[in-house]
Design a protein around this motif. Structure first.
Motif, short mmCIF file in Angstrom:
data_model
loop_
_atom_site.label_atom_id
_atom_site.label_comp_id
_atom_site.label_asym_id
_atom_site.label_seq_id
_atom_site.Cartn_x
_atom_site.Cartn_y
_atom_site.Cartn_z
N PRO A 8 -26.73 -20.81 21.29
CA PRO A 8 -26.80 -21.34 23.19
C PRO A 8 -25.37 -21.81 23.48
O PRO A 8 -25.25 -21.26 25.22
CB PRO A 8 -27.64 -22.63 22.65
N ALA A 15 -23.47 -14.62 26.60
CA ALA A 15 -24.62 -13.96 25.24
C ALA A 15 -24.26 -12.74 24.76
O ALA A 15 -24.46 -12.05 24.03
CB ALA A 15 -25.44 -13.18 26.90
N HIS A 68 -36.98 -22.49 22.44
CA HIS A 68 -35.59 -21.79 22.91
C HIS A 68 -35.29 -20.59 22.51
O HIS A 68 -35.74 -20.16 21.05
CB HIS A 68 -34.25 -23.00 23.01
N LYS A 112 -32.20 -18.10 22.66
CA LYS A 112 -32.04 -18.45 21.08
C LYS A 112 -31.34 -18.80 20.78
O LYS A 112 -30.81 -18.84 19.18
CB LYS A 112 -29.68 -18.52 22.27
N ALA A 128 -31.35 -14.86 30.85
CA ALA A 128 -31.65 -15.84 31.20
C ALA A 128 -29.87 -15.46 32.32
O ALA A 128 -30.19 -16.72 33.25
CB ALA A 128 -30.08 -16.40 30.11
N GLY A 168 -32.90 -16.75 35.34
CA GLY A 168 -32.62 -17.92 34.60
C GLY A 168 -33.80 -18.94 33.60
O GLY A 168 -33.80 -19.74 33.57
N ILE A 169 -34.09 -17.73 32.64
CA ILE A 169 -35.19 -18.32 31.63
C ILE A 169 -34.67 -18.38 30.08
O ILE A 169 -34.12 -17.26 29.68
CB ILE A 169 -36.70 -16.74 31.09
N HIS A 170 -34.65 -19.32 29.85
CA HIS A 170 -34.23 -19.55 27.98
C HIS A 170 -35.00 -19.97 26.76
O HIS A 170 -34.74 -20.05 26.39
CB HIS A 170 -33.49 -20.92 28.08
N ARG A 171 -36.72 -20.54 27.26
CA ARG A 171 -37.24 -20.04 26.84
C ARG A 171 -38.56 -18.76 26.64
O ARG A 171 -38.94 -18.87 27.97
CB ARG A 171 -37.80 -21.76 27.14
#
Length: 495
Positions: free
Chosen positions: A236, A240, A300, A302, A353, A357-360
């Motif tokens: 995380p 990336a 999460h 990642k 992401a 803006g998506i991380h989950r």
């Protein structure tokens, strides 16, 4: 001396020269990106040539300098090294294009390209190492330099992850050094030799200590349970594009080193006599199962993929512990195919992401409407990692499972099959969420289309295509399976 002897040195020097030029000359963003891409392409071309040479049965070697006489820094390319070197260099090509787009507003882009290219050179040094000391030099330098990429964002979380990483790799480096010294004093040599080194009778105790030191030292990077604790925090925190490299080939460097040491320092016969392979098999099996279970419950993205990497690396080390040629070939082709599959998943997740803006996982519904191509890429790569035929992940797992069955290792076979079930449990919810209807659609509002920037999308697409090609045409000349079978035959004495 033949030209082939100089190719591994050229492949290593190309990224080092590119890194030095970017850091010293201070080029503009476009020029710096061009240098980084050019250096990676040159390294990839060199590794492709070496894979061709190794595929024809040749093994070029080159002694460079005497580190501590009589120990030289030596390069040697065999099928195993050619396979791993080509995997590293090939993954770096899409990773660098991804990085160019990901870093377009990053103030530290020069430092990223400099360190990433240095890491490429050092991983190739590991791949083409002709003896244990050369491998140790490349491995330890690479472990230290990669710290700069983990903390690249300079956030508190990044520094915490970086410090945790060092807390694992520094003791690991000490163990590998101790193991190397013991091997030298026991055998009088640190060179790699098929079947292992000749060691005088009565050295079993020393060799056992050396085996423990080397396995646990390299096991830190290979995500060997319970030495894996740095990985879920490093992913995380890292950029990336580096997450793709970290999970695809950096962790595999440790597994590669364990295979090299097991088969060409100790040798299958001596390892059987020492009775130490369960010390590798048990933590590897625990890693497959425990990490897979933890991935199922992780929201999460990642971190879920990081737990998956730990589980998948367990496959390779568990199969290698059987000392059976077919299982070893499966481990090697799985390492290669996993590099592109998991690297591609991190490229895609990084794009999601950066753009959305998506991380989950819980935030993924609607992704297929907003980023349809990216959703297709994630679906293909997830299917490949689970092992659905005819994709690349199926090839490695087929050889792993049939190798375990051929060896009569039914507990290992059970663990491998359980790992595949767990992979489906932690990846299919991601796919399902990505293709679920977004809240905006359910409310009647329009959904905005917003695919990632060109380099990010291209990197993810390339890996998805390779996941298909390496499965459909697995037996094609020059593909990972052919080199893996040749390497396993040379290492384990199989046909």
């Amino acid at each position: 001396m033949s030209i082939g002897q100089w190719v591994p040195l050229a492949a290593i020097l190309a990224p080092l020269i590119g890194a030095a030029w970017i850091r010293v000359a201070g080029p503009g963003r476009c020029a710096g990106a061009a240098v980084a891409i050019g250096a990676v392409v040159v390294a990839f071309a060199g590794c492709t040539l070496l894979a061709f040479i190794a595929g024809r049965g040749a093994s070029p070697a080159l002694a460079l300098i005497a580190l501590v006489p009589p120990i030289h820094l030596t390069l040697r390319v065999d099928a195993l090294g050619a396979l791993f070197g080509l995997t590293v260099a090939a993954l770096y090509v899409p990773a660098t294009f991804h990085a160019v787009s990901w870093l377009r507003d990053d103030a530290y882009w020069r430092l990223y390209h400099t360190v990433a290219l240095a890491c490429l050179a050092l991983m190739l040094l590991v791949a083409f190492a002709g003896n244990l000391v050369t491998l140790l030099v490349g491995y330890e330098l690479f472990s230290l330099v990669s710290f700069l990429l983990i903390v690249h964002r300079r956030t508190p979380d990044a520094f915490r992850a970086g410090i945790k990483y060092l807390a694992y790799v520094i003791p690991g480096a000490a163990l590998t050094l101790i193991g190397t010294v013991i091997v030298f004093f026991a055998a009088g040599s640190v060179g790699f030799a098929p079947g292992g080194l000749d060691v005088p009778a009565g050295s079993a105790g020393m060799l056992t200590v050396a085996w423990v030191c080397l396995v646990f030292g390299f096991g830190v990077k290979a995500a060997l349970f319970p030495l894996h604790g740095w990985i879920p925090d490093a992913h995380p925190a890292a950029p990336a594009p580096f997450s793709g490299i970290l999970s695809g080939v950096m962790v595999a460097t440790g597994a590669f080193a364990i295979v090299r040491v097991a088969y060409e320092i100790f040798g299958p016969v001596r390892l059987e006599a020492l009775g130490v392979m369960p010390w590798l098999a048990i933590p590897a099996a625990l890693g497959v199962v425990v990490a897979g279970v933890l991935a199922v419950g992780e929201d999460h993205l990642k971190r879920r993929l990081a737990w998956s990497t730990i589980s998948q690396m367990g496959y390779a080390t568990l199969a290698a512990s059987l000392l059976e040629p077919r299982a070893l070939a499966g481990a090697l082709v799985h390492l290669a195919n996993h590099a592109f599959i998991k690297g591609g998943l991190f490229f895609a997740v990084g794009a999601v992401a950066a753009v959305a803006g998506i991380h989950r996982v819980s935030e993924l519904p609607g992704l297929s409407r907003r980023m349809p191509v990216t959703a297709v890429v994630i679906t293909v790569l997830a299917a490949a990692l689970v092992g659905l035929p005819p994709l690349a992940g199926f090839i490695g797992k087929w050889w792993l499972v049939t190798g375990a069955a051929e060896a009569g290792a039914w507990p290992v076979l059970t663990v491998l099959l359980l790992g595949s079930v767990l992979a489906a449990l932690y990846l299919w919810p991601v796919v399902f969420a990505a293709w679920s209807a977004p809240p905006e659609l359910r409310s009647g509002s329009p959904v905005r289309r917003d695919e990632p920037w060109n380099g990010m999308l291209a990197a993810a697409l390339v890996t998805a295509v390779l996941a298909v090609v390496f499965g459909v045409a697995a037996a094609a000349t020059g593909y990972p399976l052919g080199l893996a079978v040749r390497a396993a035959a040379a290492l384990a004495g199989g046909s």
